[in-house]
Write a protein that holds these residues in place. Structure first.
Motif, PDB file in Angstrom:
ATOM      1  N   ILE A  74       0.860  -1.183   0.000  1.00 50.21           N
ATOM      2  CA  ILE A  74       0.000   0.000   0.000  1.00 50.21           C
ATOM      3  C   ILE A  74       0.896   1.234   0.000  1.00 50.21           C
ATOM      4  CG2 ILE A  74      -1.796   1.264   1.251  1.00 50.21           C
ATOM      5  CD1 ILE A  74      -2.573  -1.436   2.505  1.00 50.21           C
ATOM      6  N   TYR A  75       0.566   2.170  -0.874  1.00 53.57           N
ATOM      7  CA  TYR A  75       1.392   3.363  -1.040  1.00 53.57           C
ATOM      8  C   TYR A  75       0.571   4.637  -0.882  1.00 53.57           C
ATOM      9  CZ  TYR A  75       4.979   0.454  -3.322  1.00 53.57           C
ATOM     10  OH  TYR A  75       5.932  -0.487  -3.610  1.00 53.57           O
ATOM     11  N   GLU A  76       1.213   5.664  -0.327  1.00 55.30           N
ATOM     12  CA  GLU A  76       0.767   7.027  -0.583  1.00 55.30           C
ATOM     13  C   GLU A  76       1.491   7.451  -1.846  1.00 55.30           C
ATOM     14  OE1 GLU A  76       0.362  11.454   1.469  1.00 55.30           O
ATOM     15  OE2 GLU A  76       1.699   9.970   2.369  1.00 55.30           O
ATOM     16  N   ASN A  77       0.775   8.054  -2.782  1.00 56.80           N
ATOM     17  CA  ASN A  77       1.339   8.274  -4.112  1.00 56.80           C
ATOM     18  C   ASN A  77       2.499   9.259  -4.124  1.00 56.80           C
ATOM     19  OD1 ASN A  77      -0.675   6.537  -4.936  1.00 56.80           O
ATOM     20  ND2 ASN A  77      -2.031   8.167  -5.657  1.00 56.80           N
ATOM     21  N   GLN A  78       2.475  10.241  -3.238  1.00 52.61           N
ATOM     22  CA  GLN A  78       3.582  11.200  -3.221  1.00 52.61           C
ATOM     23  C   GLN A  78       4.835  10.496  -2.711  1.00 52.61           C
ATOM     24  OE1 GLN A  78       3.758  14.565  -0.364  1.00 52.61           O
ATOM     25  NE2 GLN A  78       3.957  15.860  -2.173  1.00 52.61           N
ATOM     26  N   GLY A  79       5.876  10.595  -3.475  1.00 51.08           N
ATOM     27  CA  GLY A  79       7.148   9.997  -3.082  1.00 51.08           C
ATOM     28  C   GLY A  79       7.651   8.934  -4.042  1.00 51.08           C
ATOM     29  N   PRO A  80       7.009   7.753  -4.119  1.00 46.12           N
ATOM     30  CA  PRO A  80       5.884   7.301  -3.300  1.00 46.12           C
ATOM     31  C   PRO A  80       6.344   6.907  -1.894  1.00 46.12           C
ATOM     32  CG  PRO A  80       6.617   5.528  -4.705  1.00 46.12           C
ATOM     33  CD  PRO A  80       7.444   6.719  -5.083  1.00 46.12           C
ATOM     34  N   ARG A  81       5.410   6.931  -0.960  1.00 48.60           N
ATOM     35  CA  ARG A  81       5.681   6.491   0.419  1.00 48.60           C
ATOM     36  C   ARG A  81       5.047   5.125   0.629  1.00 48.60           C
ATOM     37  NH1 ARG A  81       3.070   6.714   5.545  1.00 48.60           N
ATOM     38  NH2 ARG A  81       1.263   7.820   4.672  1.00 48.60           N
ATOM     39  N   LEU A  82       5.884   4.136   0.917  1.00 47.10           N
ATOM     40  CA  LEU A  82       5.387   2.785   1.164  1.00 47.10           C
ATOM     41  C   LEU A  82       4.806   2.713   2.572  1.00 47.10           C
ATOM     42  CD1 LEU A  82       5.159  -0.176   0.210  1.00 47.10           C
ATOM     43  CD2 LEU A  82       7.437  -0.562   1.213  1.00 47.10           C
TER      44      LEU A  82
END
Length: 277
Positions: A74-82
């Motif tokens: 699962i990721y936050e799209n910015q970065g992305p941040r795992l």
């Protein structure tokens, strides 16, 4: 009120050209303007969905998310941040790899950011074109990949004859308690670690961002969407949803993925809740 929509990609949101139709995009834009999150939930890896994230306007965006590898990452799209990653035991994935060779199937072996393919056919190359980049391998073991530092997250068997894939599944009862098995695209038998599925991925994301599951709607069409369909506050199957999982859906759209099924679900079940707000 629904504040998050989790949607499968292939045969749900995306057409045969691997793009989002203007009809679906227009409905999704209305949701985004209302602050509703639209979250891709796919069996593919994060790297392979960048075009879709860009079309949705959420590529590299803070506070926007993706569920990948059937909930394995699962990721936050910015970065992305795992946010979370569940790896697969090497011994288990090697066992499945060896067994797949005996069955004579094509296999995809997923690491965190790569997809390796064994026994790849021309037909499968064409099917995957535009969906994901495959690195072909021929070794009878995965030792070299393991020694190179690759960490595995998923493996799948492929055959365009779905009856043959089902026949193989019937021979794998010993894997029931050792893996999470599911079908997708009427050609794949997917193996994830136990407990890894899109439903648990949706639960993990909701816990991360402080949403109640009852505030979510899930959209899908195939067996690897089933856990997510059942976990969400509202589970909606496309008109092309696999017959065997229709009873798990709260609703079925009149239109399939080729004719704006996602837009229909949004316009029927989400937008009316926001009228007058």
């Amino acid at each position: 009120m629904y504040r998050l929509i989790a949607s499968d990609l292939d045969e749900t949101l995306l057409g045969p050209d691997h793009h989002i139709s203007q009809e679906n995009l227009a409905a999704i834009r209305k949701c985004q303007e209302l602050g509703i999150k639209f979250v891709p939930a796919t069996g593919r890896g994060f790297g392979s969905i960048q075009q879709t994230l860009e079309e949705l306007g959420i590529k590299d965006a803070p506070g926007q998310y993706a569920i990948t590898y059937n909930g394995g990452a699962i990721y936050e799209n910015q970065g992305p941040r795992l946010i979370s990653l569940t790896g697969m035991d090497y011994g288990l994935i090697e066992e499945l790899y060896e067994r797949g060779q005996k069955y004579g199937v094509c296999m995809h072996i997923y690491s965190e950011d790569k997809v390796f393919a064994y026994n790849l056919t021309d037909e499968e190359r064409e099917f995957c074109r535009g969906r994901l980049d495959l690195i072909e391998i021929t070794d009878p073991t995965l030792d070299r990949l393991r020694e190179s530092g690759e960490k595995f997250v998923k493996i799948l068997y492929e055959n365009p004859d779905f009856a043959k894939i089902k026949q193989i599944r019937s021979k794998m009862g010993d894997m029931e308690e050792r893996t999470e098995m599911s079908y997708s695209s009427s050609r794949y038998l997917e193996f994830n670690p136990v407990g890894v599925n899109k439903g648990n991925g949706l639960k993990r994301l909701c816990a991360e961002i402080g949403l109640d599951l009852q505030e979510t709607m899930a959209l899908g069409d195939s067996f690897n969407d089933d856990a997510m369909i059942k976990a969400a506050g509202l589970g909606v199957g496309m008109a092309n949803t696999t017959l065997e999982m229709r009873e798990d859906c709260d609703a079925i759209t009149e239109h399939d993925y080729l004719h704006g099924g996602v837009a229909e679900a949004i316009e029927r079940f989400v937008l009316p809740q926001y009228q007058g707000k």
